[in-house]
Design an enzyme around this catalytic site. Structure first.
Site, mmCIF file in Angstrom:
data_model
loop_
_atom_site.group_PDB
_atom_site.id
_atom_site.type_symbol
_atom_site.label_atom_id
_atom_site.label_comp_id
_atom_site.label_asym_id
_atom_site.label_seq_id
_atom_site.Cartn_x
_atom_site.Cartn_y
_atom_site.Cartn_z
ATOM 1 C CG HIS A 358 -1.952 -1.220 1.074
ATOM 2 N ND1 HIS A 358 -3.377 -0.714 0.731
ATOM 3 C CD2 HIS A 358 -2.069 -2.254 1.641
ATOM 4 C CE1 HIS A 358 -3.987 -1.917 0.924
ATOM 5 N NE2 HIS A 358 -3.246 -2.708 1.520
ATOM 6 C CE LYS A 546 -5.638 14.323 0.250
ATOM 7 N NZ LYS A 546 -5.810 13.107 -0.869
ATOM 8 N NE ARG A 547 -2.789 10.579 9.878
ATOM 9 C CZ ARG A 547 -2.490 9.554 11.016
ATOM 10 N NH1 ARG A 547 -3.163 8.482 10.973
ATOM 11 N NH2 ARG A 547 -1.495 9.630 11.459
ATOM 12 C CE LYS A 552 -1.824 11.020 2.690
ATOM 13 N NZ LYS A 552 -2.610 10.039 1.903
ATOM 14 C CB THR A 656 -9.830 5.355 -1.024
ATOM 15 O OG1 THR A 656 -9.194 5.738 0.299
ATOM 16 C CG2 THR A 656 -9.409 4.126 -1.449
ATOM 17 C CE LYS A 660 -13.522 6.543 1.242
ATOM 18 N NZ LYS A 660 -12.517 6.738 2.152
HETATM 19 C C1 26W Z 1 4.304 0.904 9.916
HETATM 20 C C2 26W Z 1 3.775 2.169 9.719
HETATM 21 C C3 26W Z 1 2.771 2.050 8.677
HETATM 22 C C4 26W Z 1 1.405 2.401 8.934
HETATM 23 C C5 26W Z 1 0.624 2.088 7.858
HETATM 24 C C6 26W Z 1 3.139 2.138 7.306
HETATM 25 C C7 26W Z 1 2.454 1.993 6.440
HETATM 26 C C8 26W Z 1 1.012 2.181 6.592
HETATM 27 C C9 26W Z 1 -0.200 2.163 5.377
HETATM 28 C C10 26W Z 1 0.333 1.246 4.415
HETATM 29 C C11 26W Z 1 -0.262 3.418 4.824
HETATM 30 C C12 26W Z 1 -1.527 3.506 4.129
HETATM 31 O O1 26W Z 1 -2.639 3.690 4.709
HETATM 32 N N1 26W Z 1 -1.450 3.691 2.783
HETATM 33 C C13 26W Z 1 -2.403 4.160 2.073
HETATM 34 O O2 26W Z 1 -3.278 2.782 1.485
HETATM 35 C C14 26W Z 1 -4.364 3.209 0.912
HETATM 36 C C15 26W Z 1 -5.237 1.895 0.683
HETATM 37 O O3 26W Z 1 -4.641 1.282 -0.147
HETATM 38 C C16 26W Z 1 -4.149 4.013 -0.357
HETATM 39 O O4 26W Z 1 -5.220 4.399 -0.888
HETATM 40 C C17 26W Z 1 -3.196 5.010 -0.068
HETATM 41 O O5 26W Z 1 -2.607 5.980 -1.302
HETATM 42 C C18 26W Z 1 -2.089 4.992 0.726
HETATM 43 O O6 26W Z 1 -1.224 6.010 1.006
#
Ligand code: 26W
Length: 813
Positions: A358, A546-547, A552, A656, A660
């Site tokens: 992701h 968004k975050r 971003k 995503t 929306k």
């Molecule tokens: C270990 C710390 C950590 C925590 C969460 C690393 C990475 C993450 C996630 C993978 C980050 C995340 O939420 N990625 C997002 O995933 C969405 C669903 O696929 C995508 O639409 C976003 O572009 C992506 O940033």
């Protein structure tokens, strides 16, 4: 399709009265709104349970393959509205509640958000549970029942502070404890190899035992037979209460083991796209994986009597690398508990597991310190070493002498465990979450693996639970859709395409504008109530939600607003389109730069609000919404006219939120990044506002050495903006941000805001011109966006996963 039987208003009333009397000892006349909320949830839960049991029988009889979705995060938001909608019991419940003088709308407000996730990854998992049930796929999600979800954001003087998110009072009514499905997870201790009759065996001793107690949550499908189950594990001390210490008067010690055990499911790590190698996080990951796999395998054994058939009956999904220990844990259970040979066990493991990536951000890729893994999980460490030894042997045969390649691909390297490499090696399928992202992983971070096993790699573009984000959040727009194309799109989002036929129908276009206006008024009211903030619905709502993250580029948005502010300060009579820029974002607690950017936006907002000249304030408003979460998002998306999707190309895996906004008729200003690319393809480039460098151009500029100053030197507007940052807003200088954009080292402007600035402002101007000069054309583009959004339904995403990765069949008979 399953129909809830005998649930007319009269029956609903009797059931609610029964719950009120049995659980709270009150009558319908005496009950509080909270008691009504809980009574209704209990009634809905009973219905869900009945539906689930029936479906369970069907799955059992059909001996159907199931999917198990392992994810550290499920960002569910609220559940009542969704389940009521999906079960089709809204009318009866509302009639019943009206007789008590309350309503579903009122009860919805009583429910806290289940915020068991950070952002995109967690919300996607929640959308998938809904889509899986609606598509009649037998599915189970697994995660942790965090006592505290994502922190509550409080902004004090522009600075984010984090407060605990207490969701369980009010959220727990959805959870059913399943003490009968408790498993034990082992940590620490030592390993000894011993020769026994059957050969060498591994003994594990002196370990610490933690009990994993599951709580189930049910999520109904829409127009389907299925109910998805989300199983959330809670950590408990297995050896309850140290009575000896207690009776010796050492109360603290007697509690210590309990506290340490419970810590595992205490709180969600509030970090998104940034890896920190904390021991507790590793424990959480193994806790989730071990409990879930023990559960899945023991049920499979019970059902079929052998684990040989696991890959035929179960697809286990690793959602990002966080549950990657599923690879060695599945091996452990097969080898140590079920005495499989290594090769057979490996075959079963890799045929069962699949992995989705992701993010490509380097700082997000998990690599655990090997000595931490060997201390906390000694047996898992042993298995990892053996997996890696065999894998490197294979590589050596394929690429003799290519040490560089082998060391890049190795799972263990420089005393770290690389979780992405582990996930790829241990899975039969690896996918990205948009076409662009899936290409990028093949050509960059996972290139060696792609060249080694190209057949593993595939793409599944993300999707959203369109019933939540359209039907439930925007009933006004749905009323129009129903008039034009009927209600079929709720079940089959591709039918939204039929709406395109109305793009020359003036009355439909007019209604689109009117509906947007209603949603804007509703949001303005919401913002007033929530935050005491004034928003003028006559202004254009331009939204970035968004975050908060550098990639971003909320900062790029802020730079453009500063430029608009400067122009208005120069000439308050300037004839510009009045706009309200709305932000909603949480920053990871320790992410200083993100907090600085948030502060800039808040101070800029305050500066404008305090500007003595009403001519400026009427034309420019900036609003930072506090504590952005799923529920706020449901109010915000339908009210948005401009959707900001402005990440540096190549960095946003999919996005995503973009989908929306689109399905609610906002027009996107965006880079060709993530799923924006496919949105542009589907809606046509005349109906989306694309700007900035493309992913390959970003790479090229980067290779040639990015120099932000050259943009600064050539653009007077940019120089003026940077000057304004230094002078500051609302009495506070943002020289640090100016420095970040232009410094010598480390690299200036790492996400290239300055490179894309000119193209971004020009595109904004183009949008404003269109909005002012041709509102009908604006609404036409809005209509086309709604019509083209069907592809981005999670129903389509899970169908892709089911058919191409999991090998699942829908079970709707
Ligand atoms: C270990 C710390 C950590 C925590 C969460 C690393 C990475 C993450 C996630 C993978 C980050 C995340 O939420 N990625 C997002 O995933 C969405 C669903 O696929 C995508 O639409 C976003 O572009 C992506 O940033």
């Amino acid at each position: 399709m399953y129909e809830v039987k005998n649930f007319n208003a009269k029956e609903a009333k009797t059931i609610i009265e029964g719950k009120l009397s049995r659980f709270f000892g009150v009558t319908g006349q005496e009950a509080t709104t909270d008691q009504f909320y809980k009574a209704v949830v209990m009634a809905v839960r009973d219905i869900l349970l009945e539906k689930r049991n029936k479906y369970h029988q069907t799955v059992k009889k059909a001996k159907a393959k199931r999917v198990y979705y392992l994810c550290m995060e499920f960002l569910l938001g609220r559940s009542l509205k969704n389940n009521v909608f999906n079960l089709g019991i809204e009318k009866s419940l509302n009639e019943a509640l009206a007789s008590f003088g309350t309503s579903l709308e009122e009860l919805y407000e009583m429910e806290p958000d289940a915020g068991l996730g950070n952002g995109g990854l967690g919300r996607l998992a929640a959308c998938f549970m809904d889509a899986l049930a609606s598509g009649d796929y037998p599915a189970m999600g697994y995660s942790i029942r965090y006592e505290y979800g994502l922190f509550k954001q409080k902004i004090v003087d522009g600075w984010q502070t984090e407060l605990p998110d207490i969701w369980l009072p009010g959220g727990e009514v959805w959870l059913t404890q399943r003490a009968d499905k408790t498993f034990t997870v082992k940590f620490d201790g030592h390993i000894r190899e011993v020769w026994k009759e059957g050969g060498m065996q591994v003994e594990y001793f002196d370990y610490q035992e933690i009990e994993a107690v599951p709580y189930d949550m049910m999520i109904s499908g829409y127009g389907s037979e299925a109910v998805s189950v989300l199983r959330l594990w809670t950590a408990q001390n297995k050896h309850k209460f140290d009575m000896r210490s207690f009776s010796q008067g050492d109360y603290m010690r007697s509690m210590q083991a309990d506290n340490e055990a419970e810590l595992i499911s205490k709180v969600l790590y509030p970090s998104d796209n940034h890896f920190e190698g904390k021991s507790l996080r590793l424990k959480q990951q193994y806790f989730l994986v071990s409990a879930s796999l023990q559960n899945i395998l023991s049920e499979h054994l019970h059902r079929y009597g052998t684990l040989d058939t696991l890959p035929d009956m179960a697809a286990i999904h690793i959602n990002d690398t966080h549950p990657a220990l599923a690879v060695p844990e599945l091996m452990r259970i097969l080898l140590d508990d079920n005495y499989f040979e290594w090769d057979t066990a490996w075959n079963i493991t890799t045929s069962t597991l699949a992995y989705t990536n992701h993010t490509v951000l380097a700082e997000a890729l998990e690599t655990w310190a090997e000595d931490l893994v060997s201390r906390r999980l000694p047996r898992i460490h042993g298995i990892l070493k053996e997996i890696n030894r065999r894998f490197c042997d294979d590589l050596w045969k394929r690429f003799p002498g290519d040490w560089n390649k082998i060391s890049r691909m190795s799972i263990l390297s420089h005393n770290t465990v690389r979780m992405a490499n582990l996930s790829i090696v241990g899975s039969h399928s690896v996918n990205g979450v948009s076409e662009l992202h899936s290409e990028i992983i093949k050509s960059s971070i996972f290139r060696d693996f792609y060249e080694y096993t190209p057949e593993k790699f595939t793409n599944v573009t993300n999707g959203i639970a369109h019933r939540r984000w359209l039907n439930q959040s925007n009933p006004e727009l749905c009323a129009l859709l129903n008039d034009c194309i009927g209600e079929g799109y709720a079940k089959d989002a591709s039918r939204l395409a039929e709406f395109a036929k109305f793009d020359r129908d003036e009355s439909v276009l007019k209604r689109i504008g009117e509906i947007k206006r209603i949603k804007k008024e509703q949001f303005a009211e919401y913002a007033k109530k929530k935050q005491g903030i004034e928003i003028d619905p006559n202004t254009v709502f331009d939204v970035q939600a968004k975050r908060m993250h550098e990639y971003k580029r909320q900062l790029l948005n802020a730079l453009h607003i500063i430029s608009c502010y400067n122009a208005l300060r120069d000439d308050p009579n300037l004839d510009v389109l009045p706009k309200t820029y709305i932000f909603g974002a949480k920053a990871a607690a320790g992410y200083d730069m993100a907090k600085q950017i948030m502060k800039l936006i808040c101070f800029l907002a305050e500066d404008i609000r305090r500007n003595p000249d009403p001519r400026i304030r009427e034309k420019l408003n900036v609003v930072y919404m506090e504590n952005y979460n799923v529920t706020m998002s449901e109010a915000l998306m339908p009210a948005s006219e401009i959707s900001e999707q402005i990440s540096l190309a190549g960095k946003e895996a999919s996005g995503t939120g973009n989908m929306k906004f689109m399905i609610n008729g906002a027009l996107t200003i965006g880079t060709l990044d993530g799923a924006n690319v496919e949105m542009a393809e589907r809606v046509g480039e005349d109906n989306i506002f694309i700007f900035g460098l493309k992913a390959d151009e970003v790479d090229e500029v980067w290779r040639n050495g990015y120099n932000s100053s050259s943009y600064y030197n050539h653009d007077a507007e940019l120089r003026r903006i940077v000057e304004s940052l230094i002078v500051g807003f609302n009495g506070c200088s943002f020289a640090e941000i100016a420095n970040y954009l232009l410094r010598k080292s480390p690299v200036a402007d790492p996400y290239m805001c300055l490179a894309d600035y000119e193209s971004y402002t020009q595109t904004h101007h183009k949008m404003s011109e269109l909005y002012r000069n041709d509102p009908t054309e604006w609404n036409r583009k809005s209509l086309r966006n709604i019509a083209a959004a069907g592809y981005f339904s999670a129903d389509r995403s899970v169908r892709d996963y089911a058919e191409r990765i999991w090998g699942l069949k829908r079970l709707d008979k």
